[in-house]
Scaffold this motif. Structure first.
Motif, PDB file in Angstrom:
ATOM      1  N   SER A 199      25.080 -18.534  62.505  1.00 48.17           N
ATOM      2  CA  SER A 199      24.070 -18.230  61.485  1.00 48.17           C
ATOM      3  C   SER A 199      24.620 -18.434  60.079  1.00 48.17           C
ATOM      4  O   SER A 199      23.897 -18.805  59.152  1.00 48.17           O
ATOM      5  CB  SER A 199      23.555 -16.791  61.648  1.00 48.17           C
ATOM      6  N   LEU A 200      25.935 -18.233  59.902  1.00 47.23           N
ATOM      7  CA  LEU A 200      26.549 -18.445  58.595  1.00 47.23           C
ATOM      8  C   LEU A 200      26.670 -19.940  58.290  1.00 47.23           C
ATOM      9  O   LEU A 200      26.505 -20.362  57.144  1.00 47.23           O
ATOM     10  CB  LEU A 200      27.927 -17.776  58.540  1.00 47.23           C
ATOM     11  N   LYS A 201      26.967 -20.742  59.334  1.00 46.21           N
ATOM     12  CA  LYS A 201      27.000 -22.195  59.133  1.00 46.21           C
ATOM     13  C   LYS A 201      25.611 -22.714  58.790  1.00 46.21           C
ATOM     14  O   LYS A 201      25.448 -23.608  57.964  1.00 46.21           O
ATOM     15  CB  LYS A 201      27.530 -22.875  60.387  1.00 46.21           C
ATOM     16  N   ARG A 202      24.611 -22.161  59.447  1.00 50.82           N
ATOM     17  CA  ARG A 202      23.242 -22.567  59.136  1.00 50.82           C
ATOM     18  C   ARG A 202      22.886 -22.188  57.710  1.00 50.82           C
ATOM     19  O   ARG A 202      22.157 -22.916  57.012  1.00 50.82           O
ATOM     20  CB  ARG A 202      22.266 -21.912  60.118  1.00 50.82           C
ATOM     21  N   LEU A 203      23.382 -21.071  57.238  1.00 50.43           N
ATOM     22  CA  LEU A 203      23.125 -20.644  55.862  1.00 50.43           C
ATOM     23  C   LEU A 203      23.654 -21.678  54.870  1.00 50.43           C
ATOM     24  O   LEU A 203      23.026 -21.933  53.830  1.00 50.43           O
ATOM     25  CB  LEU A 203      23.776 -19.282  55.611  1.00 50.43           C
ATOM     26  N   GLU A 204      24.782 -22.300  55.176  1.00 44.29           N
ATOM     27  CA  GLU A 204      25.310 -23.354  54.306  1.00 44.29           C
ATOM     28  C   GLU A 204      24.357 -24.541  54.267  1.00 44.29           C
ATOM     29  O   GLU A 204      24.166 -25.167  53.218  1.00 44.29           O
ATOM     30  CB  GLU A 204      26.696 -23.792  54.790  1.00 44.29           C
ATOM     31  N   ARG A 205      23.729 -24.873  55.408  1.00 41.66           N
ATOM     32  CA  ARG A 205      22.744 -25.955  55.432  1.00 41.66           C
ATOM     33  C   ARG A 205      21.518 -25.591  54.596  1.00 41.66           C
ATOM     34  O   ARG A 205      20.950 -26.440  53.904  1.00 41.66           O
ATOM     35  CB  ARG A 205      22.322 -26.253  56.870  1.00 41.66           C
ATOM     36  N   GLU A 206      21.111 -24.337  54.678  1.00 39.99           N
ATOM     37  CA  GLU A 206      19.949 -23.889  53.899  1.00 39.99           C
ATOM     38  C   GLU A 206      20.240 -24.001  52.404  1.00 39.99           C
ATOM     39  O   GLU A 206      19.378 -24.443  51.634  1.00 39.99           O
ATOM     40  CB  GLU A 206      19.594 -22.453  54.279  1.00 39.99           C
ATOM     41  N   LYS A 207      21.439 -23.619  51.998  1.00 41.21           N
ATOM     42  CA  LYS A 207      21.820 -23.726  50.588  1.00 41.21           C
ATOM     43  C   LYS A 207      21.847 -25.187  50.140  1.00 41.21           C
ATOM     44  O   LYS A 207      21.359 -25.531  49.061  1.00 41.21           O
ATOM     45  CB  LYS A 207      23.185 -23.071  50.366  1.00 41.21           C
ATOM     46  N   GLN A 208      22.419 -26.046  50.984  1.00 41.57           N
ATOM     47  CA  GLN A 208      22.465 -27.471  50.665  1.00 41.57           C
ATOM     48  C   GLN A 208      21.059 -28.049  50.544  1.00 41.57           C
ATOM     49  O   GLN A 208      20.756 -28.798  49.603  1.00 41.57           O
ATOM     50  CB  GLN A 208      23.233 -28.221  51.760  1.00 41.57           C
ATOM     51  N   TYR A 209      20.190 -27.695  51.478  1.00 37.18           N
ATOM     52  CA  TYR A 209      18.821 -28.215  51.463  1.00 37.18           C
ATOM     53  C   TYR A 209      18.089 -27.770  50.203  1.00 37.18           C
ATOM     54  O   TYR A 209      17.380 -28.555  49.567  1.00 37.18           O
ATOM     55  CB  TYR A 209      18.064 -27.742  52.700  1.00 37.18           C
ATOM     56  N   MET A 210      18.267 -26.502  49.813  1.00 38.01           N
ATOM     57  CA  MET A 210      17.609 -25.997  48.611  1.00 38.01           C
ATOM     58  C   MET A 210      18.076 -26.738  47.366  1.00 38.01           C
ATOM     59  O   MET A 210      17.269 -27.060  46.481  1.00 38.01           O
ATOM     60  CB  MET A 210      17.858 -24.495  48.456  1.00 38.01           C
ATOM     61  N   THR A 211      19.369 -27.030  47.273  1.00 37.99           N
ATOM     62  CA  THR A 211      19.893 -27.761  46.117  1.00 37.99           C
ATOM     63  C   THR A 211      19.262 -29.142  46.024  1.00 37.99           C
ATOM     64  O   THR A 211      18.794 -29.565  44.962  1.00 37.99           O
ATOM     65  CB  THR A 211      21.425 -27.898  46.218  1.00 37.99           C
ATOM     66  N   ASN A 212      19.251 -29.860  47.145  1.00 33.84           N
ATOM     67  CA  ASN A 212      18.682 -31.212  47.162  1.00 33.84           C
ATOM     68  C   ASN A 212      17.168 -31.185  46.963  1.00 33.84           C
ATOM     69  O   ASN A 212      16.606 -32.077  46.313  1.00 33.84           O
ATOM     70  CB  ASN A 212      19.029 -31.911  48.475  1.00 33.84           C
ATOM     71  N   TYR A 213      16.521 -30.172  47.518  1.00 34.33           N
ATOM     72  CA  TYR A 213      15.070 -30.052  47.361  1.00 34.33           C
ATOM     73  C   TYR A 213      14.719 -29.845  45.892  1.00 34.33           C
ATOM     74  O   TYR A 213      13.777 -30.458  45.373  1.00 34.33           O
ATOM     75  CB  TYR A 213      14.534 -28.890  48.192  1.00 34.33           C
ATOM     76  N   PHE A 214      15.461 -28.995  45.220  1.00 31.08           N
ATOM     77  CA  PHE A 214      15.181 -28.690  43.821  1.00 31.08           C
ATOM     78  C   PHE A 214      15.263 -29.943  42.964  1.00 31.08           C
ATOM     79  O   PHE A 214      14.402 -30.200  42.116  1.00 31.08           O
ATOM     80  CB  PHE A 214      16.163 -27.636  43.319  1.00 31.08           C
ATOM     81  N   ALA A 215      16.310 -30.749  43.190  1.00 26.75           N
ATOM     82  CA  ALA A 215      16.484 -31.967  42.394  1.00 26.75           C
ATOM     83  C   ALA A 215      15.355 -32.955  42.658  1.00 26.75           C
ATOM     84  O   ALA A 215      14.833 -33.586  41.728  1.00 26.75           O
ATOM     85  CB  ALA A 215      17.829 -32.607  42.728  1.00 26.75           C
ATOM     86  N   THR A 216      14.963 -33.099  43.924  1.00 26.52           N
ATOM     87  CA  THR A 216      13.882 -34.030  44.268  1.00 26.52           C
ATOM     88  C   THR A 216      12.545 -33.528  43.750  1.00 26.52           C
ATOM     89  O   THR A 216      11.720 -34.309  43.247  1.00 26.52           O
ATOM     90  CB  THR A 216      13.809 -34.213  45.797  1.00 26.52           C
ATOM     91  N   ALA A 217      12.316 -32.232  43.849  1.00 22.99           N
ATOM     92  CA  ALA A 217      11.047 -31.649  43.413  1.00 22.99           C
ATOM     93  C   ALA A 217      10.856 -31.803  41.906  1.00 22.99           C
ATOM     94  O   ALA A 217       9.731 -32.027  41.434  1.00 22.99           O
ATOM     95  CB  ALA A 217      10.982 -30.177  43.805  1.00 22.99           C
ATOM     96  N   LYS A 218      11.927 -31.677  41.124  1.00 27.43           N
ATOM     97  CA  LYS A 218      11.830 -31.845  39.676  1.00 27.43           C
ATOM     98  C   LYS A 218      11.253 -33.207  39.313  1.00 27.43           C
ATOM     99  O   LYS A 218      10.366 -33.311  38.461  1.00 27.43           O
ATOM    100  CB  LYS A 218      13.203 -31.682  39.033  1.00 27.43           C
ATOM    101  N   GLU A 219      11.752 -34.249  39.965  1.00 32.75           N
ATOM    102  CA  GLU A 219      11.267 -35.590  39.679  1.00 32.75           C
ATOM    103  C   GLU A 219       9.820 -35.765  40.114  1.00 32.75           C
ATOM    104  O   GLU A 219       9.029 -36.430  39.435  1.00 32.75           O
ATOM    105  CB  GLU A 219      12.163 -36.624  40.364  1.00 32.75           C
TER     106      GLU A 219
END
Length: 404
Positions: free
Chosen positions: A303-323
């Motif tokens: 579950s902690l490894k999955r949390l790292e994926r969630e954090k990564q996805y949120m970072t990339n999502y934020f950058a894409t969503a801004k554009e």
């Protein structure tokens, strides 16, 4: 890799979405408005008309041309006023959003209850909550049915609102333009309020944070219980807004911005396929759901490894969503409407009007995301125990300012 069987149950979802529209109404008509005095027909003018019949046609054409010019100018005026009205309405919404989102520390009063979380003492220094910081609790709820429907939960005597398997606190400083994201492991041990089937408080148990949402009688109550639990964990830090979504919301969010690119952090298997660590993939539809959901429950700390994926996805999502939002400023409101069956939130349209321009100037970096400090231990189930001293430092440095 075994498919996750405790994070999100597989159930179909459906629901209705609300609709918002803006319309400018005009009470009067150009046909009802009198012409200028130049075109008034009094007795003298009438006599003049008969004395100069040969000029009648020319006058008529002149009046018609003038009238259409007035109509055209009037239409232009209405368009300008309409645009000004909409613009003014937008700034009004923004002002209301700012007013309601920010915590007014000065208005807290002198009572100890009112000051709880707003004024604190740490290492003989006094601190005041930073009014420019707005906190949002984002929750991923373990169910596929519409957010307001209950789902069966194994292992809980009462409760059916679903486990909160993703717990993320987004902290926005609107003055400095900084954004911080704090990931809170679902297995964090906290005092959870146990509530019976009638909604009455029964007792408090030190168990996994993820269970707190399930004890709500409604999605709203579940979210509010989570707000209290996370605020208490962070020493009463104010949490101004919450937003919880179910699994069905993930593909909607993902595809609304054209999908998200990620470099796979670990081998993942799910209904949409197998993804190998190190490869770069473009997440579309259910792929996004698999990426942030799946884990092997037989592996310690998955579950902690999955949390790292969630954090990564949120970072990339934020950058894409801004554009995406820069190209279509109506996108946040459209998403707000489309997510209604799969989302429970107290974020308002006014809040969105205030936040979107603020977020467009902000860049989210990996160093702006952190997992609250602690240690994972494995007993009957995984337990994440917070390092209280390190957490206090994080809270002071990110949410408060020292009182001179």
């Amino acid at each position: 890799m075994k498919k996750n069987n405790d994070f999100f149950p597989e159930v179909d979802s459906s629901g209705d979405s609300s609709d918002f529209s803006m319309e400018v109404l005009y009470e009067d008509s150009f046909e009802d408005r009198p012409l200028d005095d130049d075109y008034s027909w009094d007795d003298d003018a009438h006599k003049h008309k008969h004395r100069h019949k040969h000029k009648h046609g020319k006058h008529k054409r002149h009046r018609s041309s003038k009238r259409w010019k007035k109509v055209l100018l009037g239409l232009i005026a209405i368009i300008v006023v309409g645009i000004a009205g909409l613009t003014g309405g937008f700034f009004y919404l923004r002002a209301q959003g700012e007013k309601h989102l920010k915590t007014n520390v000065a208005a807290a009063g002198d009572s100890a209850e009112a000051q709880e979380g707003l004024y604190i003492t740490y290492k003989d220094k006094k601190y005041q909550y930073n009014e420019d910081v707005i906190n949002f609790l984002c929750l991923g709820i373990a169910k596929d049915v519409p957010i307001e429907e209950k789902t069966a939960i194994t292992g809980l005597e009462t409760g059916g609102e679903g486990f909160a398997d993703a717990v993320i606190l987004i902290s926005l400083n609107v003055k400095s333009g900084q954004i911080k994201i704090f990931a809170i492991p679902r297995d964090t041990i906290v005092p959870v309020k146990v509530v019976d089937s009638a909604g009455y408080f029964v007792r408090t148990e030190n168990i996994q944070l993820t269970a707190q949402h399930a004890y709500g009688q409604t999605a709203t109550e579940g979210a509010e219980l989570m707000v209290d639990a996370v605020s208490n964990l962070l020493y009463k830090v104010p949490i101004q807004r919450y937003c919880s979504i179910n699994l069905a919301a993930i593909p909607i969010l993902n595809d609304a911005i054209g999908g998200v690119d990620v470099q796979v952090l670990e081998d993942i298997s799910g209904p949409t396929g197998t993804y190998r660590a190190g490869e770069t993939i473009h997440l579309e539809g259910e792929m996004a759901r698999d990426y942030v959901q799946q884990r092997d429950t037989g592996i310690y700390g998955s579950s902690l490894k999955r949390l790292e994926r969630e954090k990564q996805y949120m970072t990339n999502y934020f950058a894409t969503a801004k554009e995406a939002v820069k190209k279509d400023m109506s996108l946040p409101l459209t998403l707000y409407q489309n997510l209604q069956p799969n989302m429970c939130t107290n974020i308002t349209v006014e809040d969105i009007a205030y936040l979107v321009p603020e977020l467009l100037d902000i860049t989210l970096n990996g160093e702006d995301m952190m997992t609250i400090p602690g240690e994972a231990t494995w007993g009957e189930y995984l337990e994440y125990n917070v390092n209280t001293e390190q957490l206090k430092e994080i809270v002071i440095n990110n949410f408060y300012k020292e009182i001179p």
